[in-house]
Design a protein around this motif. Structure first.
Motif, PDB file in Angstrom:
ATOM      1  N   GLN A   1      -5.270   3.782  -1.859  1.00 26.07           N
ATOM      2  CA  GLN A   1      -5.284   3.492  -0.429  1.00 26.07           C
ATOM      3  C   GLN A   1      -4.007   2.794   0.035  1.00 26.07           C
ATOM      4  O   GLN A   1      -3.693   2.789   1.226  1.00 26.07           O
ATOM      5  CB  GLN A   1      -6.495   2.622  -0.089  1.00 26.07           C
ATOM      6  CG  GLN A   1      -7.827   3.343  -0.228  1.00 26.07           C
ATOM      7  CD  GLN A   1      -9.004   2.379  -0.187  1.00 26.07           C
ATOM      8  OE1 GLN A   1      -8.845   1.203   0.139  1.00 26.07           O
ATOM      9  NE2 GLN A   1     -10.190   2.881  -0.533  1.00 26.07           N
ATOM     10  N   ASN A   2      -3.261   2.220  -0.901  1.00 19.73           N
ATOM     11  CA  ASN A   2      -2.008   1.541  -0.571  1.00 19.73           C
ATOM     12  C   ASN A   2      -0.777   2.360  -0.969  1.00 19.73           C
ATOM     13  O   ASN A   2       0.308   1.806  -1.188  1.00 19.73           O
ATOM     14  CB  ASN A   2      -1.968   0.175  -1.259  1.00 19.73           C
ATOM     15  CG  ASN A   2      -2.819  -0.854  -0.547  1.00 19.73           C
ATOM     16  OD1 ASN A   2      -2.361  -1.517   0.385  1.00 19.73           O
ATOM     17  ND2 ASN A   2      -4.074  -0.977  -0.957  1.00 19.73           N
TER      18      ASN A   2
ATOM     19  N   ASN B   1      -8.852   2.948  -6.749  1.00 22.23           N
ATOM     20  CA  ASN B   1      -9.025   3.421  -5.373  1.00 22.23           C
ATOM     21  C   ASN B   1      -8.274   2.532  -4.384  1.00 22.23           C
ATOM     22  O   ASN B   1      -7.710   3.013  -3.396  1.00 22.23           O
ATOM     23  CB  ASN B   1     -10.507   3.472  -5.008  1.00 22.23           C
ATOM     24  CG  ASN B   1     -11.249   4.550  -5.761  1.00 22.23           C
ATOM     25  OD1 ASN B   1     -10.673   5.595  -6.085  1.00 22.23           O
ATOM     26  ND2 ASN B   1     -12.521   4.323  -6.047  1.00 22.23           N
TER      27      ASN B   1
END
Length: 391
Positions: free
Chosen positions: A32-33, A28
């Motif tokens: 997110q990056n 996750n």
């Protein structure tokens, strides 16, 4: 984190389960990056446990601190100089282009290539190179000192895969995450990587032009002075102390510091700093700006000096006028390899025959010295080779 380390040493099943949970949870963070789930899953395909060799290297770094002579003897050898000269001819068209575009000496780039990966030979060695995702995930999961660093480098590495510069299954590195021919950590790669060969990928693993141009770009962006040297070997006048910090070469000359080869300083107005890595009894150097730019690659005086000295010899200049304070008569590169072969034949040594004296070679020499009733200093001396030949 201490509990994690206990779990790792207590039993592989529990450690594997904990590691797999960490990998699943970090997915996750990666998304997110900007990393797709598919890229992440490919990178970690088949990776179910930490790499124990990575933790071994991280936890038990050698305590031995090499003397100046040993550090430089292992990096400035007849073989590395000859190979650098041969590769300078082989890659001349690309080196011409890189030198023209970035203004960095080809010989400096060849020296960095030699010291970082033995001109790419290390990339072929499974004992040196390993899965980057597994290595950095191991450090992030089980090494509290390096966890933050490892997490940031893992994200950067996965972004490199996401961009398409390298496939997930080719994403290899040293145990600590240094990548490719010129050994860039992922965040440094992101800052400086260059697609020199124009194939649309910045591939420092498989493209020598990309790797050397990336190294050149780092040096240029950190202030490399084109057409200028890194420094000069000098002779110090006896019986006086010298100021710390930098001053002009003309001022150094004014207090009696002269070049070891007897020539004048070509740019007397350049500033320089005195370095004596082996003490006043060893060789001395006045370092100019490019020396400190090389340190942006690796923040070590010995490293930067080794790059400069090796570059000069690849370019055809002679070696040091004043040698290191070596407590024995040095072997040639060929003789050092012969020493390793003979130690191996007697069962003392199992490492590579590469002319480089590391902990394995030193231990083997000490064992042989003990057997022969010699002082157990571990030095690769003429005396030890003479005794080995007598066996």
């Amino acid at each position: 984190m201490a509990a994690v380390l206990v779990a790792f040493t207590a039993g592989p099943a529990l450690a594997d389960a904990g590691f797999q949970r960490w990998v699943a949870e970090f997915r996750n963070v990666a998304i997110q990056n900007g990393i797709s789930g598919a890229t992440y899953d490919r990178a970690f395909s088949g990776i179910t446990a930490p790499d124990p060799e990575v933790l071994e290297k991280a936890r038990y770094q050698p305590e031995f601190r090499s003397e100046a002579w040993e550090y430089f003897d292992n990096r400035l050898q007849e073989r590395t100089i000859r190979t650098g000269q041969q590769l300078a001819r082989q890659w001349k068209p690309w080196l011409d282009r890189i030198e023209s575009q970035f203004g960095v000496s080809r010989h400096i780039l060849l020296a960095i290539w030699s010291i970082e990966s033995n001109y790419g030979e290390a990339l072929k060695n499974d004992r040196v190179m390993r899965s980057l995702p597994r290595s950095l995930a191991t450090l992030a999961y089980a090494d509290s000192r390096r966890a933050k660093f490892a997490r940031s480098q893992l994200i950067a590495a996965l972004q490199i895969v996401e961009r398409g510069d390298i496939s997930a299954n080719q994403l290899t590195s040293s145990w600590a995450g240094a990548m490719g021919h010129t050994q860039f950590i992922p965040t440094s790669y992101q800052a400086y990587a260059v697609d020199m060969d124009g194939d649309g990928r910045r591939d420092i693993w498989n493209s020598v032009p990309d790797a050397l141009a990336t190294a050149a770009n780092l040096l240029r962006k950190n202030g490399w002075q084109s057409g200028e040297t890194w420094g000069y070997e000098v002779v110090l006048p006896g019986g006086r102390k010298f100021p710390a910090g930098t001053m002009s070469l003309s001022r150094w000359a004014g207090i009696g510091v002269v070049r070891a080869n007897g020539k004048p300083f070509p740019r007397p107005s350049d500033n320089a700093e005195l370095k004596v890595p082996d003490g006043r009894a060893g060789p001395a150097f006045l370092m100019t700006k490019n020396f400190f730019v090389i340190k942006r690659y690796n923040n070590s005086d010995k490293y930067a000096l080794a790059v400069g000295l090796l570059a000069d010899q690849i370019a055809g200049y002679s070696g040091l006028v004043r040698d290191w304070n070596r407590p024995f008569e040095r072997l040639s590169g060929e003789e050092t390899e012969e020493l390793q072969k003979r130690l191996g034949a007697l069962g003392y040594y199992e490492g590579p025959i590469d002319g480089k004296i590391g902990s394995g070679s030193r231990s083997a020499i000490k064992a042989f010295q003990e057997r022969m009733g010699l002082a157990q200093d571990g030095h690769p001396s003429k005396e030890v080779l003479k005794r080995l030949r007598g066996r």
